[in-house]
Design a protein around this motif. Structure first.
Motif, mmCIF file in Angstrom:
data_model
loop_
_atom_site.group_PDB
_atom_site.id
_atom_site.type_symbol
_atom_site.label_atom_id
_atom_site.label_comp_id
_atom_site.label_asym_id
_atom_site.label_seq_id
_atom_site.Cartn_x
_atom_site.Cartn_y
_atom_site.Cartn_z
ATOM 1 N N ALA A 139 0.813 -1.218 0.000
ATOM 2 C CA ALA A 139 0.000 0.000 0.000
ATOM 3 C C ALA A 139 0.842 1.263 0.000
ATOM 4 O O ALA A 139 0.415 2.311 -0.478
ATOM 5 C CB ALA A 139 -0.928 -0.007 1.216
ATOM 6 N N ARG A 140 2.076 1.181 0.518
ATOM 7 C CA ARG A 140 2.947 2.357 0.545
ATOM 8 C C ARG A 140 3.166 2.933 -0.846
ATOM 9 O O ARG A 140 3.246 4.145 -1.028
ATOM 10 C CB ARG A 140 4.304 1.989 1.151
ATOM 11 C CG ARG A 140 4.258 1.396 2.552
ATOM 12 C CD ARG A 140 5.640 0.908 2.946
ATOM 13 N NE ARG A 140 5.622 0.065 4.134
ATOM 14 C CZ ARG A 140 6.669 -0.593 4.585
ATOM 15 N NH1 ARG A 140 7.833 -0.503 3.934
ATOM 16 N NH2 ARG A 140 6.585 -1.357 5.673
ATOM 17 N N ARG B 148 -0.653 3.935 -3.026
ATOM 18 C CA ARG B 148 -1.321 5.204 -2.743
ATOM 19 C C ARG B 148 -0.611 6.389 -3.390
ATOM 20 O O ARG B 148 -1.151 7.497 -3.433
ATOM 21 C CB ARG B 148 -1.428 5.424 -1.228
ATOM 22 C CG ARG B 148 -0.127 5.607 -0.505
ATOM 23 C CD ARG B 148 -0.353 6.047 0.950
ATOM 24 N NE ARG B 148 -1.116 5.047 1.678
ATOM 25 C CZ ARG B 148 -0.554 4.073 2.427
ATOM 26 N NH1 ARG B 148 0.774 4.007 2.513
ATOM 27 N NH2 ARG B 148 -1.289 3.199 3.057
ATOM 28 N N GLU B 149 0.584 6.171 -3.925
ATOM 29 C CA GLU B 149 1.325 7.265 -4.549
ATOM 30 C C GLU B 149 0.874 7.557 -5.979
ATOM 31 O O GLU B 149 1.242 8.592 -6.538
ATOM 32 C CB GLU B 149 2.824 6.945 -4.567
ATOM 33 C CG GLU B 149 3.462 6.943 -3.195
ATOM 34 C CD GLU B 149 4.943 6.634 -3.253
ATOM 35 O OE1 GLU B 149 5.665 7.050 -2.335
ATOM 36 O OE2 GLU B 149 5.386 5.971 -4.229
ATOM 37 N N LEU C 21 -9.819 5.453 -2.601
ATOM 38 C CA LEU C 21 -8.890 4.748 -1.733
ATOM 39 C C LEU C 21 -9.388 4.782 -0.292
ATOM 40 O O LEU C 21 -9.798 5.835 0.199
ATOM 41 C CB LEU C 21 -7.496 5.380 -1.802
ATOM 42 C CG LEU C 21 -6.868 5.553 -3.199
ATOM 43 C CD1 LEU C 21 -5.461 6.112 -3.060
ATOM 44 C CD2 LEU C 21 -6.859 4.246 -3.965
ATOM 45 N N GLN D 35 -8.015 3.580 3.484
ATOM 46 C CA GLN D 35 -6.894 3.034 4.238
ATOM 47 C C GLN D 35 -7.384 2.394 5.534
ATOM 48 O O GLN D 35 -8.260 2.921 6.212
ATOM 49 C CB GLN D 35 -5.889 4.137 4.566
ATOM 50 C CG GLN D 35 -4.634 3.623 5.254
ATOM 51 C CD GLN D 35 -3.516 4.636 5.230
ATOM 52 O OE1 GLN D 35 -3.366 5.383 4.276
ATOM 53 N NE2 GLN D 35 -2.716 4.660 6.293
ATOM 54 N N LEU E 228 -4.704 -1.149 2.266
ATOM 55 C CA LEU E 228 -5.396 -0.181 1.419
ATOM 56 C C LEU E 228 -6.396 -0.876 0.510
ATOM 57 O O LEU E 228 -6.060 -1.866 -0.151
ATOM 58 C CB LEU E 228 -4.378 0.587 0.564
ATOM 59 C CG LEU E 228 -4.910 1.757 -0.268
ATOM 60 C CD1 LEU E 228 -5.293 2.916 0.650
ATOM 61 C CD2 LEU E 228 -3.869 2.206 -1.287
ATOM 62 N N VAL F 44 -8.725 -0.367 -2.830
ATOM 63 C CA VAL F 44 -8.845 0.465 -4.029
ATOM 64 C C VAL F 44 -10.108 0.048 -4.755
ATOM 65 O O VAL F 44 -10.280 -1.134 -5.090
ATOM 66 C CB VAL F 44 -7.622 0.298 -4.951
ATOM 67 C CG1 VAL F 44 -7.770 1.176 -6.179
ATOM 68 C CG2 VAL F 44 -6.340 0.628 -4.206
#
Length: 336
Positions: free
Chosen positions: A259-260, A263-264, A273, A275, A281, A283
């Motif tokens: 997820a790091r 989400r970018e 999104l 969290q 995460l 989606v």
């Protein structure tokens, strides 16, 4: 007006300035009165034009004994458009970006424009193209090479509404077919070029990858494109270039680790999104194109799970089972 600031000029004034430079080059007697009569403006306007020419670097002065304006030194191109070093740099960045995307035709055009601008601009706004290339680099990643002449010819066919006949190889059918198409637009997507066109063989709109066109000929035949065709509606909410008749509500869950990175980025224009407290995460988005969706999910391995739709979950599950067979995981499980 602050020091170094140049006044803006409209089209008529820029045209008049160009004519004034041509006039003084010819050696014919040039005065503000004569110019005002020729261009049907006031002498004050002509004086303002000449002052503008001085500001942009034209070496024009009034020779009192001769009673005419003259050039005090040879002068080449007239830089009618004021440009800053950042403007030229942006043009060069666009050139490098297009070349990285495989669009060599337009990259070469921009390169020529940049060279001409660099040659006519004073040193205060000069940008060295080679220095910029060392500062900024584009890596295209996986991409399908396309012959520059093909891209250029198809662009002309689109612009002139001309039919195209081609031998096209279909990967899905593993066959080469003779097609006559009516081109609508060229589409660049993730390092690949596509021609969106009406296919007379299939009697419908199709996408043709340019690198799969074996032979082609732009015909003299003009075509009447459907004025109601909407490219945005045609592309729809597809996830990639594969489209289908059905739109799915996609729900995918990513592990806290993956997820790091997820989400970018923006993966789909409709994405939402959510969290979780543990860092995971969810989606969600509305999309078509199950093949591309499945490949996207599988690329993350065990860090990703399809929650819905069921058809996508089953498709991914089937691929995982098939991979287990390829790597002998089923046999190992039975031995245990």
């Amino acid at each position: 007006m602050s020091a170094g600031q140049r006044p803006s000029r409209n089209g008529a004034q820029l045209w008049r300035c160009q004519k004034l430079v041509e006039w003084v080059r010819s050696g014919d007697r040039l005065t503000t009165v004569r110019a005002a009569e020729r261009f049907e403006v006031s002498s004050r306007t002509i004086a303002s034009d000449i002052e503008y020419l001085r500001q942009i670097g034209v070496p024009i002065e009034y020779d009192r004994p001769a009673g005419t304006f003259v050039l005090t030194e040879p002068f080449g191109n007239l830089p009618l458009v004021a440009i800053r070093n950042t403007d030229l740099a942006a043009l060069l960045v666009a050139q490098h970006g297009l070349r990285a995307l495989g669009d060599g035709v337009h990259a070469a055009t921009l390169e020529g424009v940049a060279d001409r601008l660099a040659a006519m601009l004073p040193e205060t706004v000069h940008v060295e193209p080679d220095a910029l290339a060392r500062s900024i680099r584009f890596e295209p990643g996986p991409h399908a090479p396309v012959d520059f002449s093909l891209l250029s010819d198809l662009e002309r066919a689109v612009a002139e509404s001309r039919a195209v006949r081609m031998d096209y190889y279909s990967n899905s059918r593993a066959e080469l077919t003779d097609r006559t198409v009516e081109p609508y637009t060229l589409l660049g997507y993730q390092g690949k070029w596509y021609l969106v066109a009406y296919c007379r063989l299939r009697e419908g709109m199709r996408d043709f990858r340019l690198d799969r066109i074996r032979k082609y000929r732009v015909l003299n035949e003009r075509v009447d494109r459907d004025p109601k065709f909407d490219l945005e509606a045609y592309l729809g909410p597809a996830f990639g270039m594969f489209r289908g008749d059905r739109t799915y509500a996609v729900h995918v869950r990513f592990s806290p680790y993956q997820a790091r990175w997820i989400r970018e980025e923006i993966w789909h224009e409709s994405q939402i999104l959510t969290q979780h407290p543990d860092g995971g995460l969810d989606v969600r988005f509305q999309a078509t194109g199950l093949p591309d969706l499945a490949r996207w999910v599988l690329s993350y391995g065990g860090e990703c799970e399809v929650v819905s739709p069921k058809v996508l979950r089953e498709r991914v599950k089937g691929e995982v089972e098939r991979m287990g067979g390829v790597y002998g995981l089923h046999a190992e499980a039975n031995r245990k």
